[in-house]
Design a protein around this motif. Structure first.
Motif, mmCIF file in Angstrom:
data_model
loop_
_atom_site.group_PDB
_atom_site.id
_atom_site.type_symbol
_atom_site.label_atom_id
_atom_site.label_comp_id
_atom_site.label_asym_id
_atom_site.label_seq_id
_atom_site.Cartn_x
_atom_site.Cartn_y
_atom_site.Cartn_z
ATOM 1 N N LEU A 1 -3.407 -18.016 6.556
ATOM 2 C CA LEU A 1 -2.754 -18.112 5.249
ATOM 3 C C LEU A 1 -2.915 -16.810 4.474
ATOM 4 N N ILE A 2 -4.114 -16.260 4.501
ATOM 5 C CA ILE A 2 -4.365 -14.991 3.824
ATOM 6 C C ILE A 2 -3.529 -13.889 4.462
ATOM 7 N N GLY A 3 -3.523 -13.861 5.794
ATOM 8 C CA GLY A 3 -2.751 -12.849 6.504
ATOM 9 C C GLY A 3 -1.263 -12.962 6.247
ATOM 10 N N ALA A 4 -0.777 -14.194 6.103
ATOM 11 C CA ALA A 4 0.643 -14.394 5.825
ATOM 12 C C ALA A 4 1.015 -13.797 4.479
ATOM 13 N N TYR A 5 0.165 -13.985 3.464
ATOM 14 C CA TYR A 5 0.476 -13.429 2.149
ATOM 15 C C TYR A 5 0.363 -11.907 2.160
ATOM 16 N N ALA A 6 -0.608 -11.382 2.898
ATOM 17 C CA ALA A 6 -0.720 -9.926 3.022
ATOM 18 C C ALA A 6 0.528 -9.351 3.678
ATOM 19 N N ALA A 7 1.005 -10.020 4.737
ATOM 20 C CA ALA A 7 2.222 -9.561 5.418
ATOM 21 C C ALA A 7 3.425 -9.651 4.492
ATOM 22 N N ALA A 8 3.517 -10.743 3.715
ATOM 23 C CA ALA A 8 4.638 -10.910 2.787
ATOM 24 C C ALA A 8 4.625 -9.833 1.710
ATOM 25 N N THR A 9 3.433 -9.463 1.252
ATOM 26 C CA THR A 9 3.313 -8.421 0.234
ATOM 27 C C THR A 9 3.847 -7.089 0.746
ATOM 28 N N LEU A 10 3.462 -6.719 1.963
ATOM 29 C CA LEU A 10 3.933 -5.468 2.549
ATOM 30 C C LEU A 10 5.423 -5.538 2.870
ATOM 31 N N ALA A 11 5.872 -6.682 3.367
ATOM 32 C CA ALA A 11 7.291 -6.830 3.693
ATOM 33 C C ALA A 11 8.155 -6.672 2.451
ATOM 34 N N ALA A 12 7.741 -7.273 1.339
ATOM 35 C CA ALA A 12 8.509 -7.182 0.103
ATOM 36 C C ALA A 12 8.637 -5.737 -0.366
ATOM 37 N N GLU A 13 7.611 -4.945 -0.133
ATOM 38 C CA GLU A 13 7.607 -3.562 -0.592
ATOM 39 C C GLU A 13 8.408 -2.631 0.308
ATOM 40 N N HIS A 14 8.498 -2.944 1.612
ATOM 41 C CA HIS A 14 9.002 -1.945 2.555
ATOM 42 C C HIS A 14 10.204 -2.395 3.391
ATOM 43 N N TRP A 15 10.674 -3.629 3.259
ATOM 44 C CA TRP A 15 11.665 -4.124 4.207
ATOM 45 C C TRP A 15 12.983 -3.369 4.161
ATOM 46 N N ARG A 16 13.377 -2.884 3.006
ATOM 47 C CA ARG A 16 14.698 -2.273 2.886
ATOM 48 C C ARG A 16 14.837 -0.983 3.697
ATOM 49 N N GLU A 17 13.722 -0.353 4.042
ATOM 50 C CA GLU A 17 13.790 0.892 4.813
ATOM 51 C C GLU A 17 13.825 0.636 6.316
ATOM 52 N N HIS A 18 13.874 -0.647 6.721
ATOM 53 C CA HIS A 18 13.762 -0.974 8.144
ATOM 54 C C HIS A 18 14.850 -1.945 8.576
ATOM 55 N N ASP A 19 15.089 -1.978 9.883
ATOM 56 C CA ASP A 19 16.117 -2.838 10.455
ATOM 57 C C ASP A 19 15.563 -4.171 10.933
ATOM 58 N N ALA A 20 14.263 -4.244 11.150
ATOM 59 C CA ALA A 20 13.610 -5.491 11.554
ATOM 60 C C ALA A 20 12.125 -5.358 11.284
ATOM 61 N N ILE A 21 11.469 -6.515 11.138
ATOM 62 C CA ILE A 21 10.028 -6.550 10.912
ATOM 63 C C ILE A 21 9.365 -7.358 12.020
ATOM 64 N N VAL A 22 8.243 -6.865 12.492
ATOM 65 C CA VAL A 22 7.396 -7.593 13.435
ATOM 66 C C VAL A 22 6.085 -7.929 12.728
ATOM 67 N N VAL A 23 5.745 -9.207 12.671
ATOM 68 C CA VAL A 23 4.429 -9.623 12.178
ATOM 69 C C VAL A 23 3.487 -9.557 13.377
ATOM 70 N N ALA A 24 2.642 -8.558 13.373
ATOM 71 C CA ALA A 24 1.892 -8.188 14.577
ATOM 72 C C ALA A 24 0.529 -8.874 14.643
ATOM 73 N N ALA A 25 0.568 -10.193 14.647
ATOM 74 C CA ALA A 25 -0.634 -10.993 14.887
ATOM 75 C C ALA A 25 -0.217 -12.227 15.661
ATOM 76 N N PHE A 26 -0.939 -12.551 16.705
ATOM 77 C CA PHE A 26 -0.659 -13.765 17.455
ATOM 78 C C PHE A 26 -0.929 -14.949 16.540
ATOM 79 N N GLY A 27 -0.044 -15.933 16.572
ATOM 80 C CA GLY A 27 -0.079 -17.021 15.618
ATOM 81 C C GLY A 27 1.028 -16.911 14.601
ATOM 82 N N ASP A 28 1.618 -15.702 14.488
ATOM 83 C CA ASP A 28 2.807 -15.456 13.664
ATOM 84 C C ASP A 28 2.658 -15.910 12.219
#
Length: 250
Positions: free
Chosen positions: A51-78
């Motif tokens: 749960l903590i990792g999901a919010y950390a990933a969401a925080t980074l995704a919100a800040e940087h997604w527009r500069e990229h064509d796809a995002i990989v959440v790089a932890a097993f368990g997704d």
């Protein structure tokens, strides 16, 4: 093509492993960026840590997604990928989902090799959530304390290889999935010594992400992955507020 890999763990040494394997798997014209969670735990083992990792990933995704064509959440368990798919207009791929899809194309039954016994319950639930519980032959894991998460492959090389062989010989696995970002690249180094295909989550996710970008999918505007409805929020970052408000969409 620009791919962003987000490590929901706080370990920079793990991000370095992710980056190295991603670069090996990526097409020559694909640019790889890797970001490490700014808060959380060194490596995710439990549902709560995810749960903590999901919010950390969401925080980074919100800040940087527009500069990229796809995002990989790089932890097993997704952690968090379903929610990110609601919020973002680009493909979002997880290590587990990508590895499972690769394994299903290579054999009927697969086994997962993990870094700890505690992590097994969460992994098993993730496989079930992907509708593949009947194809899971086993989950085998290390059973010793991890001294350095960035050195798991070096510290436990022979034991990891033995777990792979046991999954084939004793559990009937047609395919081995090497689970978790700390083991990124291990499949590539041991595959010649294992008598069945060996799948890596990072390389699978990079390849699947590239394929999805090439397919140019239309973002969901209806259905269960439609964007979240607009509503008041509190205490969120500016980037997260913009994403939820829909003002940051393409």
């Amino acid at each position: 093509m620009n791919l962003l890999l987000i490590n929901p763990n706080t370990s920079q040494s793990v991000s370095d492993l992710i980056a190295a394997e991603a670069q090996r798997a990526a097409a020559p014209d694909t640019r790889i960026s890797v970001l490490t969670a700014p808060f959380g735990v060194a490596y995710i083992e439990t549902r709560f840590e995810s749960l903590i990792g999901a919010y950390a990933a969401a925080t980074l995704a919100a800040e940087h997604w527009r500069e990229h064509d796809a995002i990989v959440v790089a932890a097993f368990g997704d952690p968090g990928i379903a929610g990110l798919r609601e919020a973002l207009d680009i493909p979002v791929v997880g290590l587990t989902e990508a590895a499972l899809m690769s394994a299903c194309l290579l054999g009927q039954r697969f086994s997962i090799i993990a870094i700890s016994a505690r992590i097994q319950a969460w992994y098993r639930e993730t496989v079930q959530a992907n509708g593949l519980a009947e194809r899971l032959a086993s989950i085998r894991s290390l059973d010793r304390p991890l001294q350095d998460i960035g050195r798991v492959q070096e510290d436990h090389a022979e034991r990891l290889k033995a777990l792979c062989l046991s999954a084939v010989e004793d559990d009937g696995a047609d395919v081995i999935i090497i689970a978790g970002a700390p083991l990124a690249g291990l499949a590539r180094s041991i595959k010649s010594r294992i008598p069945v295909p060996v799948v890596d989550g990072v390389s699978s996710a990079v390849c699947h992400a590239q394929s999805l970008v090439s397919l140019v999918p239309v973002p969901a505007r209806s259905g269960s992955f439609a964007p979240p409805p607009l509503k008041p929020s509190q205490g969120l970052s500016e980037a997260m507020v913009r994403l939820l408000a829909g003002t940051d969409r393409r």
